[in-house]
Design a protein around this motif. Structure first.
Motif, PDB file in Angstrom:
ATOM      1  N   LEU A 182       0.827  -1.213   0.000  1.00  0.00           N
ATOM      2  CA  LEU A 182       0.000   0.000   0.000  1.00  0.00           C
ATOM      3  C   LEU A 182       0.863   1.266   0.000  1.00  0.00           C
ATOM      4  O   LEU A 182       0.541   2.258  -0.660  1.00  0.00           O
ATOM      5  N   SER A 183       1.968   1.242   0.735  1.00  0.00           N
ATOM      6  CA  SER A 183       2.851   2.414   0.791  1.00  0.00           C
ATOM      7  C   SER A 183       3.566   2.631  -0.541  1.00  0.00           C
ATOM      8  O   SER A 183       3.709   3.769  -0.999  1.00  0.00           O
ATOM      9  N   LEU A 184       4.013   1.537  -1.171  1.00  0.00           N
ATOM     10  CA  LEU A 184       4.642   1.659  -2.491  1.00  0.00           C
ATOM     11  C   LEU A 184       3.657   2.238  -3.509  1.00  0.00           C
ATOM     12  O   LEU A 184       4.025   3.053  -4.360  1.00  0.00           O
ATOM     13  N   GLN A 185       2.403   1.832  -3.407  1.00  0.00           N
ATOM     14  CA  GLN A 185       1.378   2.336  -4.302  1.00  0.00           C
ATOM     15  C   GLN A 185       1.236   3.853  -4.172  1.00  0.00           C
ATOM     16  O   GLN A 185       1.158   4.570  -5.173  1.00  0.00           O
ATOM     17  N   HIS A 186       1.241   4.357  -2.948  1.00  0.00           N
ATOM     18  CA  HIS A 186       1.147   5.803  -2.727  1.00  0.00           C
ATOM     19  C   HIS A 186       2.392   6.518  -3.227  1.00  0.00           C
ATOM     20  O   HIS A 186       2.306   7.617  -3.778  1.00  0.00           O
ATOM     21  N   MET A 187       3.566   5.891  -3.035  1.00  0.00           N
ATOM     22  CA  MET A 187       4.786   6.537  -3.491  1.00  0.00           C
ATOM     23  C   MET A 187       4.803   6.679  -5.010  1.00  0.00           C
ATOM     24  O   MET A 187       5.168   7.724  -5.555  1.00  0.00           O
ATOM     25  N   ALA A 194       4.836  13.270 -10.709  1.00  0.00           N
ATOM     26  CA  ALA A 194       4.659  14.708 -10.569  1.00  0.00           C
ATOM     27  C   ALA A 194       5.730  15.327  -9.687  1.00  0.00           C
ATOM     28  O   ALA A 194       6.214  16.438  -9.952  1.00  0.00           O
ATOM     29  N   THR A 195       6.126  14.608  -8.640  1.00  0.00           N
ATOM     30  CA  THR A 195       7.120  15.155  -7.707  1.00  0.00           C
ATOM     31  C   THR A 195       8.481  15.339  -8.360  1.00  0.00           C
ATOM     32  O   THR A 195       9.166  16.334  -8.113  1.00  0.00           O
ATOM     33  N   ILE A 196       8.884  14.393  -9.218  1.00  0.00           N
ATOM     34  CA  ILE A 196      10.191  14.541  -9.863  1.00  0.00           C
ATOM     35  C   ILE A 196      10.122  15.431 -11.102  1.00  0.00           C
ATOM     36  O   ILE A 196      11.152  15.920 -11.580  1.00  0.00           O
ATOM     37  N   LEU A 197       8.915  15.662 -11.626  1.00  0.00           N
ATOM     38  CA  LEU A 197       8.786  16.498 -12.822  1.00  0.00           C
ATOM     39  C   LEU A 197       9.105  17.955 -12.511  1.00  0.00           C
ATOM     40  O   LEU A 197       9.773  18.630 -13.299  1.00  0.00           O
ATOM     41  N   VAL A 198       8.639  18.443 -11.367  1.00  0.00           N
ATOM     42  CA  VAL A 198       8.870  19.851 -11.018  1.00  0.00           C
ATOM     43  C   VAL A 198      10.351  20.199 -10.961  1.00  0.00           C
ATOM     44  O   VAL A 198      10.780  21.164 -11.604  1.00  0.00           O
ATOM     45  N   ALA A 249      14.182  16.433  -4.381  1.00  0.00           N
ATOM     46  CA  ALA A 249      12.719  16.558  -4.381  1.00  0.00           C
ATOM     47  C   ALA A 249      12.078  15.353  -3.711  1.00  0.00           C
ATOM     48  O   ALA A 249      11.129  15.500  -2.924  1.00  0.00           O
ATOM     49  N   LEU A 250      12.583  14.151  -4.002  1.00  0.00           N
ATOM     50  CA  LEU A 250      12.065  12.949  -3.361  1.00  0.00           C
ATOM     51  C   LEU A 250      12.361  12.949  -1.863  1.00  0.00           C
ATOM     52  O   LEU A 250      11.477  12.670  -1.037  1.00  0.00           O
ATOM     53  N   LEU A 251      13.598  13.251  -1.519  1.00  0.00           N
ATOM     54  CA  LEU A 251      14.005  13.263  -0.114  1.00  0.00           C
ATOM     55  C   LEU A 251      13.161  14.240   0.692  1.00  0.00           C
ATOM     56  O   LEU A 251      12.622  13.899   1.752  1.00  0.00           O
ATOM     57  N   THR A 252      13.036  15.454   0.187  1.00  0.00           N
ATOM     58  CA  THR A 252      12.307  16.482   0.931  1.00  0.00           C
ATOM     59  C   THR A 252      10.805  16.230   0.950  1.00  0.00           C
ATOM     60  O   THR A 252      10.123  16.623   1.899  1.00  0.00           O
ATOM     61  N   SER A 253      10.280  15.543  -0.080  1.00  0.00           N
ATOM     62  CA  SER A 253       8.855  15.203  -0.039  1.00  0.00           C
ATOM     63  C   SER A 253       8.582  14.220   1.098  1.00  0.00           C
ATOM     64  O   SER A 253       7.580  14.341   1.815  1.00  0.00           O
ATOM     65  N   GLY A 254       9.492  13.267   1.271  1.00  0.00           N
ATOM     66  CA  GLY A 254       9.344  12.317   2.371  1.00  0.00           C
ATOM     67  C   GLY A 254       9.475  12.982   3.729  1.00  0.00           C
ATOM     68  O   GLY A 254       8.670  12.762   4.636  1.00  0.00           O
ATOM     69  N   LEU A 255      10.497  13.831   3.872  1.00  0.00           N
ATOM     70  CA  LEU A 255      10.706  14.529   5.143  1.00  0.00           C
ATOM     71  C   LEU A 255       9.548  15.468   5.456  1.00  0.00           C
ATOM     72  O   LEU A 255       9.068  15.528   6.600  1.00  0.00           O
ATOM     73  N   ALA A 256       9.086  16.194   4.432  1.00  0.00           N
ATOM     74  CA  ALA A 256       7.986  17.141   4.628  1.00  0.00           C
ATOM     75  C   ALA A 256       6.713  16.408   5.047  1.00  0.00           C
ATOM     76  O   ALA A 256       5.967  16.889   5.916  1.00  0.00           O
ATOM     77  N   THR A 257       6.469  15.244   4.453  1.00  0.00           N
ATOM     78  CA  THR A 257       5.282  14.464   4.804  1.00  0.00           C
ATOM     79  C   THR A 257       5.343  13.993   6.245  1.00  0.00           C
ATOM     80  O   THR A 257       4.348  14.065   6.986  1.00  0.00           O
ATOM     81  N   ALA A 310      10.155   7.122  -0.199  1.00  0.00           N
ATOM     82  CA  ALA A 310      10.651   8.255  -0.985  1.00  0.00           C
ATOM     83  C   ALA A 310      12.042   8.665  -0.517  1.00  0.00           C
ATOM     84  O   ALA A 310      12.931   8.954  -1.334  1.00  0.00           O
ATOM     85  N   ILE A 311      12.240   8.686   0.789  1.00  0.00           N
ATOM     86  CA  ILE A 311      13.551   9.039   1.343  1.00  0.00           C
ATOM     87  C   ILE A 311      14.596   8.015   0.919  1.00  0.00           C
ATOM     88  O   ILE A 311      15.704   8.369   0.489  1.00  0.00           O
ATOM     89  N   LEU A 312      14.254   6.728   1.016  1.00  0.00           N
ATOM     90  CA  LEU A 312      15.200   5.671   0.642  1.00  0.00           C
ATOM     91  C   LEU A 312      15.530   5.723  -0.845  1.00  0.00           C
ATOM     92  O   LEU A 312      16.701   5.581  -1.236  1.00  0.00           O
ATOM     93  N   PHE A 313      14.525   5.927  -1.689  1.00  0.00           N
ATOM     94  CA  PHE A 313      14.740   5.977  -3.140  1.00  0.00           C
ATOM     95  C   PHE A 313      15.660   7.126  -3.536  1.00  0.00           C
ATOM     96  O   PHE A 313      16.377   7.038  -4.537  1.00  0.00           O
TER      97      PHE A 313
END
Length: 430
Positions: A21-26, A32-36, A47-55, A322-325
Motif C-alpha cells: 500500500l505504501s509503495l502504491q502511494h509513493m 509529478a514530484t520529480i517532474l517539477v 525533491a524525493l528526499l524532501t517530499s518524504g521529510l515534509a510528509t 521516498a527518502i530511501l529511493f
C-alpha cells in the motif's frame, strides 16, 4: 461513518500489505514530484528526499490525524524560474523559505482568530482564475520542451523528439480515459515510462550517466551560506511570496476534499492552523535543503478514495520509501536521462489539467459571469497572469506575472461592490 472503509486513519496494516500500500502511494506521487525539479533545474533526488521529510513533519504536526502526502508544488514553477533568472537558484530557495514563513504567520493568526476570515478573502472567483494562470502561464515552456532541441545554444524544431512527446502524451491520456482504479491515478508516471521506452527505441537517450552512477549516492543539497549566498531582496519576495495565496487556497481545498473522503472535518480537528503549519514547515525544510516548495497531493487523495485505505501509517511508509529511493544513485541517474521531449509531452497534459481544474472550480461553484463583478475579477487575473504584466518600481524592485495577478485578484474582490458569502468552504466536490 463509512462502513466500507478498509483501514481507518489510525489502523495499522499487516507488514506485507503495509509495504504494498505504501509503495502504491509513493508511485502515485512519484511522476509529478520529480517532474517539477526537472523543469526548474533542481535535483530530483532532493525533491524525493524532501517530499518524504515534509510528509513526516506534516503528519507529526497534525498529530497523526491527517493522512496527506506532500509533494512538489506546480504553483511555484514559474516563480522559481523567474527567481532563478533574477538571482540564481539560491534565490528561489530563499523565496521558498519566506513562503514557509508566511504559512507560519497565517497559521498563528488562524490559531488566534479562527479560519473564517481567510475563507472569505479567497472566494472561487479569485482562486479559480489564479489556478488557471498556474497552468497557462507555463504552457509555452511545455510546448518548447516537447518540440525543440538546442543546437549550438539555439532552440530548433525537431520532429523526432516531438514524436516522443506525442507518444508520452498519448500514453498518459489513455491511462486517464480507458483505465480505472490506481492506474488512472498515475498517468504522469506511466506516460513518462512509456515515453522513455519509446525514446530508447528511437535512439535519443544517453545512458552514459547511468553506467557511471553508483548504486548509493547522496542527493545534491543546496545549503544557504555554503552553496549560495543568503541575500534577501524585495524583488525576490514579490516574485515568490504572493504565490502563497494560491497554495493556501489549494491546501484548504485539499483538506476539505480529503475530509469528505475519510469522513472527518480536518478544518476543525486537528485544525487548519496545524495543517497549514505542517505544510509550511515541510516547505521550509525543502527550501533549506534545496528542494521545491511542497503542497498536499490530490493524487494520493485519489488513491485513498479508490482503495478506501485511509491509514496515516501507509502514508508514513510512502514517505520512508521516498527518502530511501532518493539515495539510489542508479535510479536518480535514470531520471536525469529522461529527454526534454518526454517531460514536455507530459507537461502539455499536466499544465492543461491544472488550468482546467481552475475552470472546474468556477463551474462547480456556479460563479455567475453575468455579474460584471465576477467578469472583471476573472478577466483581470487571467490577462495579468498569462500576459506577464509587471510593476517595475526600480531595476531591483518589481512584481509581476502570477504574483501580481493573485494580489490584484484579492484586492479587486475586497473593494468591488456585490461581494457574496461564498467561500472555498462551500466546495461542492463530493
Amino acid at each position: 461513518m463509512n462502513d466500507n472503509k478498509v483501514l481507518d486513519v489510525h489502523d495499522k496494516p499487516a507488514p506485507g500489505r503495509w509495504l504494498a500500500l505504501s509503495l502504491q502511494h509513493m508511485f502515485a506521487m512519484f511522476g509529478a514530484t520529480i517532474l517539477v525539479p526537472q523543469l526548474v533545474g533542481l535535483s530530483p533526488a532532493i525533491a524525493l528526499l524532501t517530499s518524504g521529510l515534509a510528509t513526516l513533519v506534516f503528519i507529526l504536526v497534525t498529530r497523526f490525524k491527517v493522512p496527506a502526502y506532500l509533494g512538489s508544488s506546480f504553483a511555484f514553477i514559474a516563480p522559481i524560474l523567474a527567481a532563478t533568472e533574477s538571482g540564481g537558484i539560491g534565490s528561489a530557495m530563499i523565496g521558498s523559505m519566506f513562503v514557509a514563513l508566511v504559512y507560519g504567520i497565517i497559521s498563528l493568526v488562524i490559531w488566534r482568530t479562527g479560519s473564517g476570515w481567510i475563507m472569505k478573502i479567497l472566494p472561487p472567483v479569485v482562486v479559480g482564475p489564479v489556478i488557471m494562470v498556474i497552468g497557462l502561464a507555463v504552457a509555452p515552456t511545455a510546448v518548447s520542451m516537447a518540440s525543440t532541441i538546442k543546437v549550438n545554444g539555439v532552440a530548433e524544431y525537431n520532429l523526432l523528439h516531438f514524436s516522443a512527446a506525442l507518444v508520452t502524451l498519448a500514453a498518459a491520456i489513455i491511462c486517464l480515459m480507458f483505465f480505472r482504479g490506481v492506474v488512472s491515478l498515475m498517468p504522469v508516471l506511466i506516460g513518462i515510462v512509456v515515453g522513455y521506452i519509446y525514446s530508447a527505441a528511437i535512439g535519443i537517450l544517453d545512458f552514459s550517466k547511468v553506467q557511471e552512477a553508483d548504486w548509493f549516492a547522496m542527493p545534491k543539497f543546496l545549503l544557504p551560506g555554503i552553496d549560495y549566498e543568503f541575500v534577501i531582496t524585495p524583488e525576490l519576495l514579490l516574485i515568490m511570496v504572493p504565490i502563497s495565496i494560491v497554495t493556501i487556497s489549494e491546501h484548504i481545498g485539499h483538506q476539505l476534499v480529503l475530509g469528505r473522503v475519510v469522513e472527518r472535518d480536518f478544518i476543525k480537528d486537528p485544525g487548519l492552523n496545524r495543517s497549514l503549519l505542517g505544510d509550511g514547515l515541510g516547505t521550509l525544510i525543502s527550501g533549506f535543503l534545496g528542494g521545491p516548495p511542497k503542497t498536499t497531493y490530490g493524487e494520493n487523495i485519489g488513491v485513498m478514495a479508490i482503495t478506501r485505505v485511509y491509514s496515516v501509517y501507509v502514508i508514513i511508509g510512502a514517505a520512508v520509501f521516498a527518502i530511501l529511493f532518493s539515495f539510489i544513485g542508479k535510479l536518480m541517474a535514470i531520471i536525469e536521462t529522461i529527454p526534454q521531449a518526454v517531460l514536455g509531452g507530459i507537461s502539455i497534459l499536466l499544465f492543461g489539467i491544472i488550468a482546467s481544474s481552475g475552470l472546474r472550480m468556477l463551474v462547480d461553484h456556479k460563479v455567475d459571469f453575468g455579474q460584471q463583478r465576477n467578469l472583471v475579477i476573472a478577466s483581470v487575473i487571467l490577462v495579468i497572469g498569462i500576459g506577464g504584466a509587471s510593476i517595475n518600481i526600480s531595476e531591483t524592485f518589481q512584481v509581476g506575472g502570477m504574483a501580481l495577478a493573485a494580489i490584484v485578484g484579492v484586492f479587486l474582490n475586497l473593494i468591488l461592490p456585490g461581494r457574496t458569502n461564498e467561500s472555498l468552504a462551500d466546495d461542492p466536490i463530493e
